[in-house]
Structures are given as C-alpha cells and as structure tokens.
Scaffold this motif. Structure first.
Motif, PDB file in Angstrom:
ATOM      1  N   GLN A  89      17.093 -56.721 -65.503  1.00  0.00           N
ATOM      2  CA  GLN A  89      16.810 -58.132 -65.253  1.00  0.00           C
ATOM      3  C   GLN A  89      15.685 -58.241 -64.231  1.00  0.00           C
ATOM      4  O   GLN A  89      15.544 -57.407 -63.340  1.00  0.00           O
ATOM      5  CB  GLN A  89      18.074 -58.843 -64.749  1.00  0.00           C
ATOM      6  N   PRO A  90      14.872 -59.319 -64.285  1.00  0.00           N
ATOM      7  CA  PRO A  90      13.645 -59.378 -63.491  1.00  0.00           C
ATOM      8  C   PRO A  90      13.836 -59.669 -62.012  1.00  0.00           C
ATOM      9  O   PRO A  90      12.925 -59.448 -61.224  1.00  0.00           O
ATOM     10  CB  PRO A  90      12.845 -60.509 -64.161  1.00  0.00           C
ATOM     11  N   SER A  91      14.986 -60.186 -61.592  1.00  0.00           N
ATOM     12  CA  SER A  91      15.166 -60.522 -60.183  1.00  0.00           C
ATOM     13  C   SER A  91      16.545 -60.102 -59.717  1.00  0.00           C
ATOM     14  O   SER A  91      17.477 -59.926 -60.509  1.00  0.00           O
ATOM     15  CB  SER A  91      15.001 -62.035 -59.961  1.00  0.00           C
ATOM     16  N   GLN A  92      16.689 -59.949 -58.374  1.00  0.00           N
ATOM     17  CA  GLN A  92      17.979 -59.564 -57.809  1.00  0.00           C
ATOM     18  C   GLN A  92      19.034 -60.618 -58.099  1.00  0.00           C
ATOM     19  O   GLN A  92      20.181 -60.294 -58.423  1.00  0.00           O
ATOM     20  CB  GLN A  92      17.823 -59.369 -56.293  1.00  0.00           C
ATOM     21  N   GLY A  93      18.673 -61.898 -57.992  1.00  0.00           N
ATOM     22  CA  GLY A  93      19.621 -62.966 -58.270  1.00  0.00           C
ATOM     23  C   GLY A  93      20.125 -62.927 -59.694  1.00  0.00           C
ATOM     24  O   GLY A  93      21.323 -63.095 -59.957  1.00  0.00           O
ATOM     25  N   ALA A  94      19.214 -62.678 -60.634  1.00  0.00           N
ATOM     26  CA  ALA A  94      19.610 -62.600 -62.042  1.00  0.00           C
ATOM     27  C   ALA A  94      20.520 -61.415 -62.287  1.00  0.00           C
ATOM     28  O   ALA A  94      21.475 -61.476 -63.064  1.00  0.00           O
ATOM     29  CB  ALA A  94      18.377 -62.509 -62.929  1.00  0.00           C
ATOM     30  N   ARG A  95      20.253 -60.268 -61.609  1.00  0.00           N
ATOM     31  CA  ARG A  95      21.096 -59.087 -61.774  1.00  0.00           C
ATOM     32  C   ARG A  95      22.500 -59.347 -61.249  1.00  0.00           C
ATOM     33  O   ARG A  95      23.499 -58.983 -61.865  1.00  0.00           O
ATOM     34  CB  ARG A  95      20.468 -57.883 -61.065  1.00  0.00           C
ATOM     35  N   GLN A  96      22.610 -59.995 -60.067  1.00  0.00           N
ATOM     36  CA  GLN A  96      23.918 -60.262 -59.487  1.00  0.00           C
ATOM     37  C   GLN A  96      24.728 -61.223 -60.350  1.00  0.00           C
ATOM     38  O   GLN A  96      25.926 -61.035 -60.571  1.00  0.00           O
ATOM     39  CB  GLN A  96      23.746 -60.816 -58.069  1.00  0.00           C
ATOM     40  N   ARG A 122      33.897 -55.460 -70.673  1.00  0.00           N
ATOM     41  CA  ARG A 122      32.509 -55.940 -70.675  1.00  0.00           C
ATOM     42  C   ARG A 122      32.307 -57.019 -71.726  1.00  0.00           C
ATOM     43  O   ARG A 122      32.755 -56.887 -72.860  1.00  0.00           O
ATOM     44  CB  ARG A 122      31.542 -54.794 -70.954  1.00  0.00           C
ATOM     45  N   SER A 123      31.599 -58.089 -71.322  1.00  0.00           N
ATOM     46  CA  SER A 123      31.173 -59.102 -72.283  1.00  0.00           C
ATOM     47  C   SER A 123      29.963 -58.587 -73.042  1.00  0.00           C
ATOM     48  O   SER A 123      28.994 -58.120 -72.442  1.00  0.00           O
ATOM     49  CB  SER A 123      30.802 -60.404 -71.570  1.00  0.00           C
ATOM     50  N   HIS A 124      30.006 -58.678 -74.369  1.00  0.00           N
ATOM     51  CA  HIS A 124      28.898 -58.195 -75.188  1.00  0.00           C
ATOM     52  C   HIS A 124      27.912 -59.303 -75.527  1.00  0.00           C
ATOM     53  O   HIS A 124      27.057 -59.144 -76.392  1.00  0.00           O
ATOM     54  CB  HIS A 124      29.428 -57.537 -76.460  1.00  0.00           C
ATOM     55  N   TYR A 125      28.032 -60.412 -74.832  1.00  0.00           N
ATOM     56  CA  TYR A 125      27.099 -61.517 -75.065  1.00  0.00           C
ATOM     57  C   TYR A 125      25.955 -61.512 -74.070  1.00  0.00           C
ATOM     58  O   TYR A 125      25.116 -62.398 -74.078  1.00  0.00           O
ATOM     59  CB  TYR A 125      27.849 -62.859 -75.000  1.00  0.00           C
ATOM     60  N   LEU A 126      25.938 -60.510 -73.182  1.00  0.00           N
ATOM     61  CA  LEU A 126      24.889 -60.411 -72.168  1.00  0.00           C
ATOM     62  C   LEU A 126      24.164 -59.087 -72.313  1.00  0.00           C
ATOM     63  O   LEU A 126      24.719 -58.095 -72.782  1.00  0.00           O
ATOM     64  CB  LEU A 126      25.493 -60.513 -70.763  1.00  0.00           C
ATOM     65  N   GLY A 127      22.917 -59.053 -71.869  1.00  0.00           N
ATOM     66  CA  GLY A 127      22.106 -57.839 -71.943  1.00  0.00           C
ATOM     67  C   GLY A 127      22.334 -56.940 -70.752  1.00  0.00           C
ATOM     68  O   GLY A 127      23.311 -57.070 -70.017  1.00  0.00           O
ATOM     69  N   ARG A 128      21.417 -56.030 -70.530  1.00  0.00           N
ATOM     70  CA  ARG A 128      21.565 -55.036 -69.471  1.00  0.00           C
ATOM     71  C   ARG A 128      21.088 -55.613 -68.139  1.00  0.00           C
ATOM     72  O   ARG A 128      19.947 -56.048 -68.010  1.00  0.00           O
ATOM     73  CB  ARG A 128      20.776 -53.773 -69.827  1.00  0.00           C
ATOM     74  N   THR A 129      21.978 -55.590 -67.121  1.00  0.00           N
ATOM     75  CA  THR A 129      21.641 -56.163 -65.817  1.00  0.00           C
ATOM     76  C   THR A 129      20.603 -55.325 -65.082  1.00  0.00           C
ATOM     77  O   THR A 129      19.829 -55.849 -64.284  1.00  0.00           O
ATOM     78  CB  THR A 129      22.903 -56.270 -64.947  1.00  0.00           C
ATOM     79  N   PHE A 130      20.570 -54.024 -65.338  1.00  0.00           N
ATOM     80  CA  PHE A 130      19.645 -53.114 -64.662  1.00  0.00           C
ATOM     81  C   PHE A 130      18.189 -53.541 -64.827  1.00  0.00           C
ATOM     82  O   PHE A 130      17.368 -53.383 -63.929  1.00  0.00           O
ATOM     83  CB  PHE A 130      19.890 -51.703 -65.217  1.00  0.00           C
ATOM     84  N   GLY A 174      22.184 -50.124 -56.831  1.00  0.00           N
ATOM     85  CA  GLY A 174      23.520 -50.290 -56.271  1.00  0.00           C
ATOM     86  C   GLY A 174      24.082 -51.681 -56.470  1.00  0.00           C
ATOM     87  O   GLY A 174      25.227 -51.955 -56.099  1.00  0.00           O
ATOM     88  N   THR A 175      23.298 -52.592 -57.064  1.00  0.00           N
ATOM     89  CA  THR A 175      23.728 -53.976 -57.253  1.00  0.00           C
ATOM     90  C   THR A 175      25.009 -54.068 -58.061  1.00  0.00           C
ATOM     91  O   THR A 175      25.983 -54.698 -57.645  1.00  0.00           O
ATOM     92  CB  THR A 175      22.616 -54.773 -57.980  1.00  0.00           C
ATOM     93  N   THR A 176      25.009 -53.443 -59.216  1.00  0.00           N
ATOM     94  CA  THR A 176      26.181 -53.474 -60.085  1.00  0.00           C
ATOM     95  C   THR A 176      27.370 -52.797 -59.419  1.00  0.00           C
ATOM     96  O   THR A 176      28.501 -53.300 -59.467  1.00  0.00           O
ATOM     97  CB  THR A 176      25.872 -52.787 -61.422  1.00  0.00           C
ATOM     98  N   SER A 177      27.131 -51.677 -58.765  1.00  0.00           N
ATOM     99  CA  SER A 177      28.222 -50.888 -58.201  1.00  0.00           C
ATOM    100  C   SER A 177      28.997 -51.662 -57.143  1.00  0.00           C
ATOM    101  O   SER A 177      30.238 -51.647 -57.134  1.00  0.00           O
ATOM    102  CB  SER A 177      27.667 -49.595 -57.593  1.00  0.00           C
ATOM    103  N   LYS A 185      29.237 -60.311 -66.691  1.00  0.00           N
ATOM    104  CA  LYS A 185      29.262 -59.235 -67.680  1.00  0.00           C
ATOM    105  C   LYS A 185      30.546 -58.414 -67.639  1.00  0.00           C
ATOM    106  O   LYS A 185      31.031 -57.946 -68.664  1.00  0.00           O
ATOM    107  CB  LYS A 185      28.046 -58.346 -67.446  1.00  0.00           C
ATOM    108  N   HIS A 186      31.115 -58.207 -66.433  1.00  0.00           N
ATOM    109  CA  HIS A 186      32.243 -57.302 -66.272  1.00  0.00           C
ATOM    110  C   HIS A 186      33.457 -58.022 -65.693  1.00  0.00           C
ATOM    111  O   HIS A 186      33.334 -58.746 -64.706  1.00  0.00           O
ATOM    112  CB  HIS A 186      31.873 -56.133 -65.347  1.00  0.00           C
TER     113      HIS A 186
END
Length: 314
Positions: free
Chosen positions: A156-163, A146-154, A192-195, A169-170
C-alpha cells in the motif's frame, strides 16, 4: 516485460533473470505470463521458462527466440519465493509452495520454542507455518482469519493505508488463541506495521505468550528491481537490533530464518559469497547490478554484514 503490437507479441527477460517469465501454449496460440499459475487459470500448458537475457517474438510466422545480450549467470530473485509469487506457481523449476514449506521446517530447527499452537499470518505465511508445525510437532491452527476482499498491505502507498488495511484484513480467532502460547509465522517482516497490529490482536484474543518467527532473513536493504521497499529508514531490521525489534513488536521472542537456511530451503547448496546463485541484496547488501547511489552500493555489504552479525550473536 511483455508487449503487444497489431502483429506481434514480444516478451523479454532481463539478462540476470531477476524476474520470472514463462512461455505456454493454449491450443495453437502462444502465451507469455509472469507465473505458471496464470497458465493454469486459463487452461494453457507450460512449455518452458523464458531464459535470462532472452527475447521472444511471436507473430503469424510462429515463435522466434533472440539472445541479444552478453551471456551472464542467472540470479533469480529470492523474494519471489519468500512473498511475491503465488504458492501454486513453479518459478525457475522450483515449486513455490515446496520452498516455503521447507523454509518453515528450517526455521523450526533454527528457532525452536515451547508453545501450544502454530498460527500462520495468512495467506503468504501458511506454507511456512505448515512446515514449522510439521518439524516441531506443535499443532497448526488458523488463529487468524483473513478477508480475501482486500489486497496486500505490504505494498500500500502510505503508512495510514497499510495500518487501515491490516485492521480490515485480519481477524483473530479467539477459540484458537485464548489461553495459548502462540507462535506466529510470517513470510517476512519489512516495516513491522502488520506485525505490531497482529500481535496486539492476538494478545487481545487471550494468548498468554506470542512468539514471532520470520520465514525469511532480516530485510536490511531496499530493492530497485520491482519490490516496493525503497526507503532504508522504513526497514525495521536495518534500524534496530534483534532485542529492539522484539520490544517494538511486543513479542516474547523473535527469530529470523538465516540466509544459509533460506539457501538450504531452495535446495541450491551453500551460498557462494563471490558469485551468489540468487538475487539476495535485501538480506546481504550484495546487489546484482551497479547502482547509481554510490553510498548504497559501497556500504551495502559492510552494513548488512554488521547487522547480520548482531542478529546472530543475539
């Protein structure tokens, strides 16, 4: 909440104690923080938890404790232990790290699988993966970096930003994953986005099988107490059966920790269905307060029970 005026520091915790609040000392000064890890960071000592329904007022005369609300039983939020709190914090007298590790151990008992390696989804899945590996006897490896330069994707305000966040991040660790039957351990599965992204990356790195395990029960209902999962149609477990989720996530098998298993990991005794010890509505539909949305309030328990029944029977 905590607020400051020119002459006072004021902290208040809700009457159910859903969110944590702690009191500490730094020399002659008082400190209020959401978690004990904040006290550790600045060298303060932990004094005590602010009680549910308590208001703390600190000024030049010292500390005053007020209890302006009617007495109610505490119902602290279980998601603090699943995801929100840092593992080095102690929340309501329980080590977050210890609870998460026991969640993984219980998950291994409930959903065992033949595999070559246990891989956590970092960072919040690490303690549960350690517990799963310890209980199952399967080796634990850092198969995802995991990159520690990014915050938590869960959150994030939009689906695009989470993806996009998941991709950045990983990174899969091919030397660990190639040719292996992999058990991925995540703290929870919300959308389920991250998974999906991680499973595809693990397979691309050469894994022969991918088995996904969630160290929390299925999330079936939205939260209105500070967790960003407000839309029920975004919750994968609320809209798909276990087999549909398995196919959607492209895994060989899928398993969730039971509600009973989570309570067992909390070492709180069996869940009282008439008066739950914790705020657990996201799993059960049992909201701790009345909601303005009558459909959610009245339908939560019935639909959650039906979904949990489907998952258990599957």
């Amino acid at each position: 909440m905590v607020c400051a005026t020119r002459s006072k520091l004021i902290g208040a915790r809700d009457p159910l104690g859903i969110r944590p609040l702690v009191l500490g000392r730094l020399g002659d000064a008082w400190v209020l923080a959401s978690e004990t890890c904040a006290l550790d960071t600045i060298g303060a000592t932990f004094e005590r938890d602010v009680e549910h329904g308590e208001v703390i007022v600190i000024d030049h005369e010292g500390l005053k404790s007020l209890k302006p609300f009617p007495t109610r039983g505490a119902r602290p939020c279980l998601f603090e232990y699943v995801y929100f709190a840092r593992p080095d914090s102690v929340v309501n007298g329980r080590s977050v790290y210890g609870v998460r590790k026991r969640m993984g151990m219980k998950l291994a008992r409930e959903h065992a699988v033949e595999a070559d390696v246990i891989v956590p989804v970092p960072d919040s899945g690490v303690p549960a993966a350690l517990g799963y590996a310890q209980e199952s006897g399967i080796p634990y490896e850092m198969g995802i970096i995991r990159s520690h330069y990014l915050g938590r994707t869960f959150i994030q305000p939009s689906q695009g930003a989470r993806q996009k966040g998941v991709r950045m991040k990983h990174s899969p660790n091919r030397s660990v994953l190639e040719g292996k039957r992999v058990v991925l351990i995540d703290d929870s599965i919300v959308r389920g986005t991250t998974s999906v992204k991680l499973v595809r990356a693990v397979r691309a790195a050469g894994a022969t099988e991918v088995h996904l395990r969630s160290a929390s029960p299925p999330i079936l209902w939205p939260d209105f107490y500070g967790i960003d999962m407000p839309e029920r149609d975004q919750l994968i477990a609320a809209n798909k059966t276990l087999e549909e989720m398995r196919a959607h996530l492209e895994v060989d098998s899928l398993g969730f920790l039971s509600v009973e298993g989570l309570y067992d990991a909390m070492e709180a005794g069996p869940r009282d269905p008439h008066n739950p010890q914790f705020t657990d509505h996201y799993f059960t539909g049992e909201y701790p307060t009345r909601l303005l949305d009558r459909e959610i309030e009245e339908g939560g328990r019935e639909v959650a029970a039906r979904q949990l029944s489907l998952l258990v029977s599957a």
